[in-house]
Design a protein around this motif. Structure first.
Motif, short mmCIF file in Angstrom:
data_model
loop_
_atom_site.label_atom_id
_atom_site.label_comp_id
_atom_site.label_asym_id
_atom_site.label_seq_id
_atom_site.Cartn_x
_atom_site.Cartn_y
_atom_site.Cartn_z
N GLY A 117 1.85 6.01 -7.06
CA GLY A 117 0.60 6.26 -7.77
C GLY A 117 0.12 5.07 -8.57
O GLY A 117 -0.39 5.21 -9.68
N VAL A 118 0.24 3.87 -8.01
CA VAL A 118 -0.19 2.64 -8.70
C VAL A 118 -1.53 2.20 -8.12
O VAL A 118 -1.63 1.82 -6.96
CB VAL A 118 0.85 1.51 -8.53
CG1 VAL A 118 0.35 0.23 -9.20
CG2 VAL A 118 2.19 1.93 -9.09
N GLY A 119 -2.58 2.29 -8.94
CA GLY A 119 -3.92 1.88 -8.50
C GLY A 119 -4.60 2.89 -7.61
O GLY A 119 -5.74 2.68 -7.21
N ILE A 120 -3.92 3.97 -7.30
CA ILE A 120 -4.44 5.01 -6.40
C ILE A 120 -3.64 6.27 -6.68
O ILE A 120 -2.51 6.20 -7.16
CB ILE A 120 -4.32 4.57 -4.91
CG1 ILE A 120 -5.12 5.48 -3.99
CG2 ILE A 120 -2.87 4.50 -4.48
CD1 ILE A 120 -6.60 5.30 -4.06
N ALA A 121 -4.22 7.41 -6.38
CA ALA A 121 -3.51 8.68 -6.60
C ALA A 121 -2.30 8.78 -5.67
O ALA A 121 -2.33 8.27 -4.54
CB ALA A 121 -4.44 9.86 -6.36
N VAL A 122 -1.25 9.41 -6.14
CA VAL A 122 -0.05 9.61 -5.32
C VAL A 122 -0.43 10.37 -4.05
O VAL A 122 -1.14 11.37 -4.09
CB VAL A 122 1.03 10.40 -6.09
CG1 VAL A 122 2.17 10.82 -5.17
CG2 VAL A 122 1.57 9.56 -7.25
N ASP A 123 0.04 9.86 -2.92
CA ASP A 123 -0.17 10.52 -1.63
C ASP A 123 1.02 10.18 -0.75
O ASP A 123 1.05 9.15 -0.08
CB ASP A 123 -1.48 10.04 -0.99
CG ASP A 123 -1.89 10.88 0.22
OD1 ASP A 123 -0.98 11.33 0.97
OD2 ASP A 123 -3.11 11.09 0.42
N LYS A 124 2.02 11.05 -0.78
CA LYS A 124 3.27 10.79 -0.07
C LYS A 124 3.05 10.65 1.43
O LYS A 124 3.70 9.82 2.09
CB LYS A 124 4.28 11.91 -0.35
CG LYS A 124 4.63 12.10 -1.81
CD LYS A 124 5.45 10.94 -2.35
CE LYS A 124 5.92 11.22 -3.77
NZ LYS A 124 6.69 10.10 -4.34
N VAL B 20 0.84 -1.20 0.00
CA VAL B 20 0.00 0.00 0.00
C VAL B 20 0.87 1.25 0.00
O VAL B 20 0.63 2.21 -0.74
CB VAL B 20 -0.95 -0.01 1.22
CG1 VAL B 20 -1.56 1.37 1.46
CG2 VAL B 20 -2.07 -1.03 1.00
N ALA B 21 1.91 1.24 0.84
CA ALA B 21 2.81 2.39 0.90
C ALA B 21 3.48 2.63 -0.45
O ALA B 21 3.56 3.77 -0.93
CB ALA B 21 3.87 2.16 1.98
#
Length: 636
Positions: free
Chosen positions: A467-474, A460-461
């Motif tokens: 940004g794989v399968g979900i928007a980038v969220d550092k 998940v991290a």
């Protein structure tokens, strides 16, 4: 159902008392001075003669003499029960009550709950208060008769009319749980618990604490009042109150207090508390880790038949924790005990022992039978185990990725974090569905991560970061890496360490970075071992230490890390951090060059020019040794 009460016979001149346990009580009551002139105070010869002639009061009196060992008689409960039953058969109210006790305890007769109930009912119908309570309890919990909550409530009310506090508690418990016959009514239950608690009845005080802790009956959750009631109950040595106080401290993360109270509770013999204490010693919660103490308390709880403890004890024997070595025979024994009681996780472990032939003769069929029983109970880990068997073609299962996936899906749907992780990775791989589906993969990985599955947290991290399968969220990536790192997940520790060194998305912290990468390397993670070696060679994060670098390069290289093999070959060739050894240098560079990397091929060829024919032969022998050791590592 809570523990049964201490058993007491009814005798004359005995002060009435109630046990602090709410169920089951075989209570005591004052006895009328005498129904005739014959009672237990009469001379033995007179009592014996009258008893043998059929006088029920004399029979009751003689029973008491045997019970108490009076008039020179040896204490003999068996003979006492014989005479109680004789008097009971003639309608003696207290003898009927005591005859019930005899059949409950199996004193002088074979234990027989049904016959005990019949005697209590006869005594109750004559108005004996404690028999009335016992009849209520029997209907409540099915002791010697069928469960009948309407009858139980009716008899509890009759006992309450005779000021029996335990009956108040029993009726409250019926309202607290509810049933098809009597609707759940926690308001009524609370009123009854409060009345009993105000009369200093410890079990009811415990229930008051529980109501305030859980916020039942529309009460506002109030831990202070919960503590107050639990402490009142604990002051009377009520076992469950000790444990309840411990668990409140556990919720507050007040670990020393938690440990102190759970230890007190365990010493009372409460198996639930003994299990908690065993886990505390195992995990170091509120105390130092002590595997031997953990084993001891698992055993204590297991010997009482507590199924969860039997399961944990089985795992302890399987791993050998706190023991000189694993003991598969004992593991098999305790898993069997728990499995026969219907405990599904034990069925899974038992099945795997059969499959592996550990502690028992290997049997795919017996293992499969137990696994199927666990699956019937919707045990998620059973589906995980079967999925792995399909993946490996193990235990008589034909290898099938499709069936493995199907079983992982079932496990995932039942809430297994391992199942959810595996489903996520199948969707990410995409081979079974024809294409990768990273959105679906992320969904399942997130489910597993929410249950603190370490591998899922890392995935998940990584997806939040890239940004794989979900928007980038550092920020979310850092949070997941942090949680997994704290749990010892090596990939997350390495990545977190690198981010701390870079200082771009999180504040730079070189000491923390070094500690994380060391932790990952120490766990045996080859990429972390390689990176740690580079840190010792570079000298920017920690002091340069080529010798330490070579140590970590070698550990990583033997695990097949090509870059580590290359750097180790250079180190031996140049004598960096170790004695120069051109033979070893060539061997490691030769191994690295198999990757077809041009840089590595060039380095190997340069080193080869430095070796004569004899040295080349030595290098070949050393290379064979490297390959042999790597092969053994892979088998492990």
């Amino acid at each position: 159902m809570e523990a049964k009460h201490t058993i007491h016979f009814a005798v004359t001149l005995l002060v009435a008392s109630l046990s602090v346990e709410p169920v089951i009580t075989y209570a005591q009551t004052p006895v009328p001075k005498a129904e005739t002139s014959i009672n237990q105070l009469a001379p033995l010869a007179e009592v014996k003669a009258a008893a043998e002639q059929g006088d029920r009061n004399a029979q009751f009196a003689l029973a008491l003499k045997y019970l108490n060992g009076s008039d020179g008689l040896n204490i003999d409960p068996n003979k006492g029960c014989k005479w109680f039953i004789s008097a009971a058969e003639q309608g003696h109210i207290l003898a009927q009550y005591n005859a019930g006790i005899c059949y409950v305890e199996g004193v002088g007769v074979v234990k027989n709950p049904k016959t005990a109930f019949e005697w209590f009912l006869k005594s109750a119908n004559q108005g004996n208060p404690e028999s009335i309570y016992n009849v209520a309890y029997a209907y409540h919990y099915g002791e010697g008769t069928k469960v009948d909550l309407m009858q139980a409530a009716n008899w509890y009310e009759k006992a309450m009319a005779k000021n029996n506090i335990a009956a108040m508690q029993g009726l409250a418990l019926i309202y607290n749980s509810g049933s098809a016959e009597i609707p759940k009514d926690q308001i009524k239950a609370l009123d009854l618990f409060k009345k009993a608690a105000d009369q200093n009845y410890a079990p009811a005080q415990y229930m008051m604490g529980l109501y305030y802790e859980k916020g039942w009956a529309a009460l506002e959750i109030n831990e202070k009042l919960a503590f107050d009631w639990y402490n009142k109950s604990a002051a009377q040595n009520y076992k469950k109150a000790f444990q309840a106080i411990a668990l409140l401290y556990k919720n507050q993360k007040s670990w020393p207090e938690y440990f102190a109270w759970i230890q007190k509770s365990a010493f009372t013999g409460l198996p639930e508390a003994q299990l908690e204490l065993a886990i505390a010693f195992r995990d170091g919660t509120g105390t130092a880790v002590d595997s031997k103490e953990s084993y001891k308390w698992f055993l204590e709880a297991a010997k009482q038949g507590f199924v969860e403890a039997q399961f944990e004890l089985g795992k302890t024997y399987k791993k050998g924790t706190g023991l000189d070595s694993p003991n598969d025979v004992q593991a098999f024994k305790w898993f069997t005990e728990a499995a026969k009681k219907g405990y599904a996780p034990a069925m899974v472990e038992l099945a795997q022992l059969y499959w592996e032939g550990r502690g028992v003769d290997q049997s795919n069929s017996y293992g499969r039978s137990w696994m199927e029983k666990a699956m019937e109970k919707k045990e998620p880990e059973a589906y995980v185990a079967v999925a792995k068997a399909y993946q490996l073609g193990h235990a008589g299962f034909d290898r099938s990725e499709q069936k493995a996936f199907e079983n992982y899906v079932k496990a995932a749907q039942l809430g297994s974090p391992e199942g959810q992780y595996q489903v996520g990775m199948y969707y990410s791989d995409g081979q079974l569905i024809g294409h990768p589906d990273e959105k679906e993969a992320f969904k399942w990985l997130q489910y597993a991560a929410d249950q603190n599955n370490q591998e899922a947290l890392y995935e998940v991290a990584r997806r939040y970061e890239d940004g794989v399968g979900i928007a980038v969220d550092k920020a979310k990536a850092i949070k997941a890496y942090h949680i997994a790192s704290n749990q010892g997940e090596p990939r997350s520790q390495l990545r977190m360490g690198k981010l701390l060194i870079a200082g771009e998305v999180i504040d730079k912290d070189l000491p923390r970075a070094l500690n994380l990468i060391k932790s990952a390397a120490t766990s045996g993670y080859a990429p972390a071992q390689y990176d740690l070696a580079l840190l010792y060679l570079d000298g920017k994060v920690t002091e340069k230490n080529p010798t330490e670098a070579v140590k970590w390069l070698e550990l990583s290289a033997y695990q097949g890390m090509t870059e580590a093999q290359y750097q180790l070959g250079l180190a031996y060739s140049a004598g960096l951090g170790t004695k120069e050894d051109k033979i070893k240098g060539y061997a490691w560079l030769s191994l690295a060059a198999k990757s077809a990397n041009q840089k590595m091929i060039k380095a190997r060829d340069l080193q080869m020019k430095k070796l004569n024919k004899d040295e080349m032969n030595q290098a070949k022998v050393f290379l064979d040794n490297i390959n042999s050791k790597m092969l053994n590592n892979n088998k492990k």
